[in-house]
Design an enzyme around this catalytic site. Structure first.
Site, PDB file in Angstrom:
ATOM      1  N   GLN A  97     -43.195  10.119  68.992  1.00 47.65           N
ATOM      2  CA  GLN A  97     -44.253  11.296  68.679  1.00 47.65           C
ATOM      3  C   GLN A  97     -43.850  11.328  67.226  1.00 47.65           C
ATOM      4  O   GLN A  97     -44.800  12.119  66.552  1.00 47.65           O
ATOM      5  CB  GLN A  97     -44.282  12.403  69.394  1.00 47.65           C
ATOM      6  CG  GLN A  97     -44.419  12.300  70.938  1.00 47.65           C
ATOM      7  CD  GLN A  97     -44.278  13.437  71.678  1.00 47.65           C
ATOM      8  OE1 GLN A  97     -45.003  14.285  71.806  1.00 47.65           O
ATOM      9  NE2 GLN A  97     -43.043  13.523  71.970  1.00 47.65           N
ATOM     10  N   ASN A  98     -42.850  11.094  66.518  1.00 47.44           N
ATOM     11  CA  ASN A  98     -42.421  11.386  65.205  1.00 47.44           C
ATOM     12  C   ASN A  98     -43.098  10.445  64.446  1.00 47.44           C
ATOM     13  O   ASN A  98     -43.289   9.192  64.576  1.00 47.44           O
ATOM     14  CB  ASN A  98     -40.827  11.084  65.079  1.00 47.44           C
ATOM     15  CG  ASN A  98     -40.278  12.200  66.044  1.00 47.44           C
ATOM     16  OD1 ASN A  98     -40.876  12.840  66.681  1.00 47.44           O
ATOM     17  ND2 ASN A  98     -38.818  11.957  66.390  1.00 47.44           N
ATOM     18  N   HIS A 115     -48.077   8.954  67.386  1.00 47.88           N
ATOM     19  CA  HIS A 115     -48.785   9.923  66.082  1.00 47.88           C
ATOM     20  C   HIS A 115     -48.912   9.318  64.916  1.00 47.88           C
ATOM     21  O   HIS A 115     -49.251  10.284  64.118  1.00 47.88           O
ATOM     22  CB  HIS A 115     -48.006  11.158  66.479  1.00 47.88           C
ATOM     23  CG  HIS A 115     -48.245  11.881  67.728  1.00 47.88           C
ATOM     24  ND1 HIS A 115     -47.538  12.878  68.118  1.00 47.88           N
ATOM     25  CD2 HIS A 115     -49.005  11.672  68.808  1.00 47.88           C
ATOM     26  CE1 HIS A 115     -47.703  13.139  69.302  1.00 47.88           C
ATOM     27  NE2 HIS A 115     -48.898  12.381  69.681  1.00 47.88           N
ATOM     28  N   ASN A 226     -32.322  16.937  75.821  1.00 48.08           N
ATOM     29  CA  ASN A 226     -32.806  17.881  75.239  1.00 48.08           C
ATOM     30  C   ASN A 226     -31.901  19.169  74.961  1.00 48.08           C
ATOM     31  O   ASN A 226     -31.074  19.597  75.932  1.00 48.08           O
ATOM     32  CB  ASN A 226     -34.224  18.302  75.885  1.00 48.08           C
ATOM     33  CG  ASN A 226     -35.282  18.468  74.912  1.00 48.08           C
ATOM     34  OD1 ASN A 226     -35.679  17.798  74.090  1.00 48.08           O
ATOM     35  ND2 ASN A 226     -35.832  19.817  74.735  1.00 48.08           N
TER      36      ASN A 226
HETATM   37  N1  APR Z   1     -31.339  17.202  70.183  1.00 45.59           N
HETATM   38  C1  APR Z   1     -32.247  17.074  71.343  1.00 45.59           C
HETATM   39  N2  APR Z   1     -33.263  18.098  71.244  1.00 45.59           N
HETATM   40  C2  APR Z   1     -33.452  19.030  70.361  1.00 45.59           C
HETATM   41  C3  APR Z   1     -32.582  19.125  69.272  1.00 45.59           C
HETATM   42  C4  APR Z   1     -31.389  18.096  69.393  1.00 45.59           C
HETATM   43  N3  APR Z   1     -30.491  18.094  68.016  1.00 45.59           N
HETATM   44  N4  APR Z   1     -33.031  19.988  68.459  1.00 45.59           N
HETATM   45  C5  APR Z   1     -34.133  20.453  69.058  1.00 45.59           C
HETATM   46  N5  APR Z   1     -34.350  19.823  70.139  1.00 45.59           N
HETATM   47  C6  APR Z   1     -35.534  20.068  71.094  1.00 45.59           C
HETATM   48  C7  APR Z   1     -36.079  21.342  71.312  1.00 45.59           C
HETATM   49  O1  APR Z   1     -35.419  22.041  72.162  1.00 45.59           O
HETATM   50  C8  APR Z   1     -37.341  21.052  71.707  1.00 45.59           C
HETATM   51  O2  APR Z   1     -37.594  21.093  73.161  1.00 45.59           O
HETATM   52  O3  APR Z   1     -36.431  19.194  70.749  1.00 45.59           O
HETATM   53  C9  APR Z   1     -37.833  19.656  71.107  1.00 45.59           C
HETATM   54  C10 APR Z   1     -38.878  19.728  70.053  1.00 45.59           C
HETATM   55  O4  APR Z   1     -39.918  20.241  70.332  1.00 45.59           O
HETATM   56  P1  APR Z   1     -41.109  20.252  69.509  1.00 45.59           P
HETATM   57  O5  APR Z   1     -40.783  21.053  68.242  1.00 45.59           O
HETATM   58  O6  APR Z   1     -42.364  20.783  70.206  1.00 45.59           O
HETATM   59  O7  APR Z   1     -41.509  18.888  68.931  1.00 45.59           O
HETATM   60  P2  APR Z   1     -42.042  17.641  69.735  1.00 45.59           P
HETATM   61  O8  APR Z   1     -42.184  17.756  71.237  1.00 45.59           O
HETATM   62  O9  APR Z   1     -41.942  16.284  69.237  1.00 45.59           O
HETATM   63  O10 APR Z   1     -43.735  17.969  69.419  1.00 45.59           O
HETATM   64  C11 APR Z   1     -44.899  16.996  70.105  1.00 45.59           C
HETATM   65  O11 APR Z   1     -46.467  18.293  68.655  1.00 45.59           O
HETATM   66  O12 APR Z   1     -47.113  19.243  66.790  1.00 45.59           O
HETATM   67  C12 APR Z   1     -47.278  18.234  67.610  1.00 45.59           C
HETATM   68  O13 APR Z   1     -47.757  16.248  66.589  1.00 45.59           O
HETATM   69  C13 APR Z   1     -46.796  16.926  66.595  1.00 45.59           C
HETATM   70  O14 APR Z   1     -45.517  14.905  67.422  1.00 45.59           O
HETATM   71  C14 APR Z   1     -45.492  16.379  67.565  1.00 45.59           C
HETATM   72  C15 APR Z   1     -45.776  16.810  69.004  1.00 45.59           C
END
Ligand code: APR
Length: 257
Positions: A97-98, A115, A226
């Site tokens: 998703q990155n 994305h 996670n």
């Molecule tokens: N290692 C593993 N997990 C981690 C780490 C780490 N070092 N640091 C943070 N996390 C976890 C957090 O606990 C959280 O559950 O990564 C997750 C990040 O979640 P989000 O910030 O919601 O990101 P993501 O799930 O990728 O978001 C999905 O939302 O805003 C939109 O388009 C954007 O692609 C994105 C989508």
């Protein structure tokens, strides 16, 4: 570390990553404390209507992200997934998703950036594509300059105007309300995978949040890594809590040795 799953070369592995996997490279996640959505509103910067309403504000947000991403490097989590791909070949698919391109920079080849990608743009009218580097090159040096000179303010969209038509270049990023890329291929691979691994995503944004359950319903074993338990943790059979940059390298080592 407790791991009950063994991966062999016949396994078909699909991996889904989110912002957490890039956190150790220094990129902010979206929903952790001090995350991107704590300091910016999704409605202001990440929807098609935001771009129609105030494209300069949207571009301020993405130009800052683009410039930051130029400064960062992949971390051990990205490299571990590249090692896994080397081991499994075409039986490996990475869905991310990155938008930061760090998996590609780490050398991963079978990557679907569902994305979009921060390094590409397209015109919102004629759809001509252009690199973000080429768009950003025309950006005025500072906002203060824009504020001081009314002539620049009047033409404040000029720097991201399409060179072929009257449209505006926008980042090639899937905003809220838009349909992610590669969904047909993703769904086909989820149906046939034997192992589904999810890392660094909160499991709240659809359709990606649904992939875990889809793979499980089609018979895949599910593994998660996670920092905190994601929203859809109930569908993860083997959950490793912690940083992906710590956990992935040792898991991958066990899987491929
Ligand atoms: N290692 C593993 N997990 C981690 C780490 C780490 N070092 N640091 C943070 N996390 C976890 C957090 O606990 C959280 O559950 O990564 C997750 C990040 O979640 P989000 O910030 O919601 O990101 P993501 O799930 O990728 O978001 C999905 O939302 O805003 C939109 O388009 C954007 O692609 C994105 C989508």
């Amino acid at each position: 570390m407790k791991t009950t799953t063994l991966i062999n070369k016949e396994d078909k592995l699909v991996v889904l990553t989110g912002a957490g996997i890039s956190a150790e490279s220094g990129i902010k996640t979206f929903r952790d404390s001090d995350g991107l959505w704590e300091n910016h509103s999704i409605e202001d910067v990440a929807t098609p209507s935001a771009f129609t309403r105030d494209p300069s504000l949207v571009w301020d947000f993405y130009a800052a992200r683009y410039n930051q991403i130029l400064e960062v490097k992949p971390n051990p989590g990205h490299y571990a997934l590249k090692q896994l791909e080397d081991h499994l070949g075409d039986n490996f698919l990475l869905i991310t998703q990155n938008i930061d391109g760090l998996h590609r920079l780490a050398g991963s080849k079978n990557v679907l950036e569902m994305h979009g990608s921060i390094d590409k743009c397209y015109c919102n009218k004629c759809e001509k594509t252009i690199s973000t580097a080429d768009v950003i090159a025309h950006r005025p040096a500072s906002n203060s300059k824009t504020e001081r000179y009314p002539s620049i303010l009047k033409n404040k969209h000029q720097w991201f105007k399409c060179s072929k038509c009257s449209g505006l270049n926008r980042p090639d990023i899937i905003w809220f309300g838009e349909i992610p890329y590669h969904l047909d291929e993703i769904i086909a691979r989820l149906r046939e995978c034997t192992i589904f691994l999810v890392a660094g995503t909160s499991g709240v944004v659809y359709p990606a949040a649904q992939f875990l359950l889809m793979a499980k319903q089609h018979g895949a074993k599910t593994i998660g890594i996670n920092l905190d338990a994601p929203m859809n943790v109930d569908f993860i059979e083997e959950f490793h809590q912690g940083k992906s940059g710590d956990i992935l390298p040792s898991l991958v080592k066990k899987w491929i040795e």
